[in-house]
Motif scaffolding. Sequence first.
Motif, PDB file in Angstrom:
ATOM      1  N   ASP A 186       0.530  -1.114  -0.240  1.00  0.00           N
ATOM      2  CA  ASP A 186       0.059  -0.132  -0.291  1.00  0.00           C
ATOM      3  C   ASP A 186       0.748   0.716   0.331  1.00  0.00           C
ATOM      4  O   ASP A 186       0.793   2.558  -0.675  1.00  0.00           O
ATOM      5  CB  ASP A 186      -0.761  -0.231   0.646  1.00  0.00           C
ATOM      6  CG  ASP A 186      -1.714   0.847   1.427  1.00  0.00           C
ATOM      7  OD1 ASP A 186      -2.693   0.302  -0.271  1.00  0.00           O
ATOM      8  OD2 ASP A 186      -2.651   1.088   2.108  1.00  0.00           O
ATOM      9  N   ALA A 187       1.734   0.981   0.694  1.00  0.00           N
ATOM     10  CA  ALA A 187       2.924   2.573   0.870  1.00  0.00           C
ATOM     11  C   ALA A 187       3.628   2.475  -0.721  1.00  0.00           C
ATOM     12  O   ALA A 187       3.682   3.790  -0.143  1.00  0.00           O
ATOM     13  CB  ALA A 187       3.554   2.522   1.809  1.00  0.00           C
ATOM     14  N   VAL A 188       4.011   1.532  -0.442  1.00  0.00           N
ATOM     15  CA  VAL A 188       4.981   1.943  -1.796  1.00  0.00           C
ATOM     16  C   VAL A 188       4.127   2.009  -3.151  1.00  0.00           C
ATOM     17  O   VAL A 188       4.574   2.791  -3.967  1.00  0.00           O
ATOM     18  CB  VAL A 188       6.100   0.153  -2.379  1.00  0.00           C
ATOM     19  CG1 VAL A 188       6.577   0.606  -3.306  1.00  0.00           C
ATOM     20  CG2 VAL A 188       6.721   0.337  -0.864  1.00  0.00           C
ATOM     21  N   ALA A 189       2.959   1.785  -2.978  1.00  0.00           N
ATOM     22  CA  ALA A 189       2.032   1.465  -4.713  1.00  0.00           C
ATOM     23  C   ALA A 189       1.627   2.871  -4.681  1.00  0.00           C
ATOM     24  O   ALA A 189       1.806   3.269  -5.800  1.00  0.00           O
ATOM     25  CB  ALA A 189       0.953   0.664  -4.808  1.00  0.00           C
ATOM     26  N   ALA A 190       1.270   3.850  -3.097  1.00  0.00           N
ATOM     27  CA  ALA A 190       0.322   5.192  -3.232  1.00  0.00           C
ATOM     28  C   ALA A 190       1.715   6.377  -3.263  1.00  0.00           C
ATOM     29  O   ALA A 190       1.152   7.153  -3.020  1.00  0.00           O
ATOM     30  CB  ALA A 190      -0.512   4.902  -1.660  1.00  0.00           C
TER      31      ALA A 190
END
Length: 370
Positions: A349-353
Motif C-alpha cells: 500500500d505504502a510503496v504503491a501509493a
Amino acid sequence: MSQPAGHGDPARVLHLLVPAGVDDPDRPSGGNTYDLRLAAALSEMGRDVRPVGVPVGSGAALAAALAGVPDGGRVVVDGLVGLAHAEPVARERGRLAVWLLVHLPLALDEEAGPDAVAQERRALRAAAGVLTTSDWTRRYLLAEHGLAPGSVRVARPGADGAEVAARSPTGGRLLTVGAVVPAKGQDVLVAALAGVADLEWSSRVVGPLGRAPGFAADVRRSAAAPGLGGRVRIEGPLPPRRLATAYATADLLVLPTRLETYGMVVTEALARGVPVLASGVGGVPEALGTAPDGCRPGILVPPGDPAALADALRRWLTDGAARRRLRAATLARRPGLEPWTATAASVLDAVAAGPRPGVNRSAAAPVVPT
C-alpha cells in the motif's frame, strides 16, 4: 538470500534488499525475522518479490544492488543496509522509488557512531519514503528528523498462528527471548529474580550470546549466584522448532528491555495465550495492545528497575486470581493479532501509493535539534 533483478513491469515487482545472512540460524533477530516473513507473505499473496542479500556496512554493495534494479523499480531497503549510506540512495532517487525500512533508528543503536543521527537523516531524506514497524518509531523519526508526515508509513509485524500454551499450576515457568545485550536488560531480569528467590519458578533466557560477550558473561555469573543457581538457564539461540516449544511451555514472557521499537516476542507470546511482563518502553505497549474489553494482556513496569520487576513477578507468582485475569485477557487479545499478509499489504500500500522518486520531502520541514 539472493535472486537476479530481472526485468518486466517494474511497478509489479518489489525488490527487497536485506542484510546478507538474514536467514543464518545462529544470528536470529527481530529484524531478520521480519524481513524473512515479509518476503514469504508477499510471495504467498502472489506478488513478485525479489530479495537480495547485501553485506551490512558496504555502501558499494548497496550501490551495486540498486544499480541492478530496472528503471522505475520499487525497492525496500532494510535499515541495517541503507541507513548509514545516503549516497547510493540519493544517486538513484530520480530513477527508482527507494523506501527505507527502519527497524531500529541509528541514533538509538548502542553500537552507532557519533555521526549516526546525521547519517540517518541524509538517508531518510534521500529516500522516496520510509517504512517503520510501529507507530512509536514513526513518531520518533518525524520528531527527530523533520520528515514530511505523509512520507513515513507503518507496517507492523504480523504474528503466526499457534496453539495455546499449556499452563502450570503455579505460573512459574518464565521465558525471556532476545539477544543477551545491555539494551535487552537481562541483567535487570536476574536482579529481579534474586528478589523473588523465595518463590517457586524457573527461568529460561533464550537468545544470541556473542553480540556483547562481556555483558553475557556478567549475566551468567549473576545467574549462578546462591539462591538462583540452576533455576536460570541461559541457553543461547534456539532453532525455530525448539523456540516454538519454549513458548508452548511458558507461563509468562518476561521482557526487561531498556529499548524496544516494537517487540515481536510480545505478539509471539500472545499468539500462544502467554501473558507478558515487560518494560513499558518504546513500542512495547503498542505490541501488547488490549483485549476488546480494554484489559491489558500483561503487566508493564518501568525500564531498568529491578525492584519494580521483582514486585510484578511476586504478584504474578502469588496471586492466582490475577494470573487468571491476565490469561483471560491474553486469550481475548489473541484473535486480534494480524497475520504477516497484513504486514505485506501495508508495505505494498505504502510503496504503491507513496511519493514517486525524487518528490518525497517538503523543503520546509523543520529539523529537530539533536
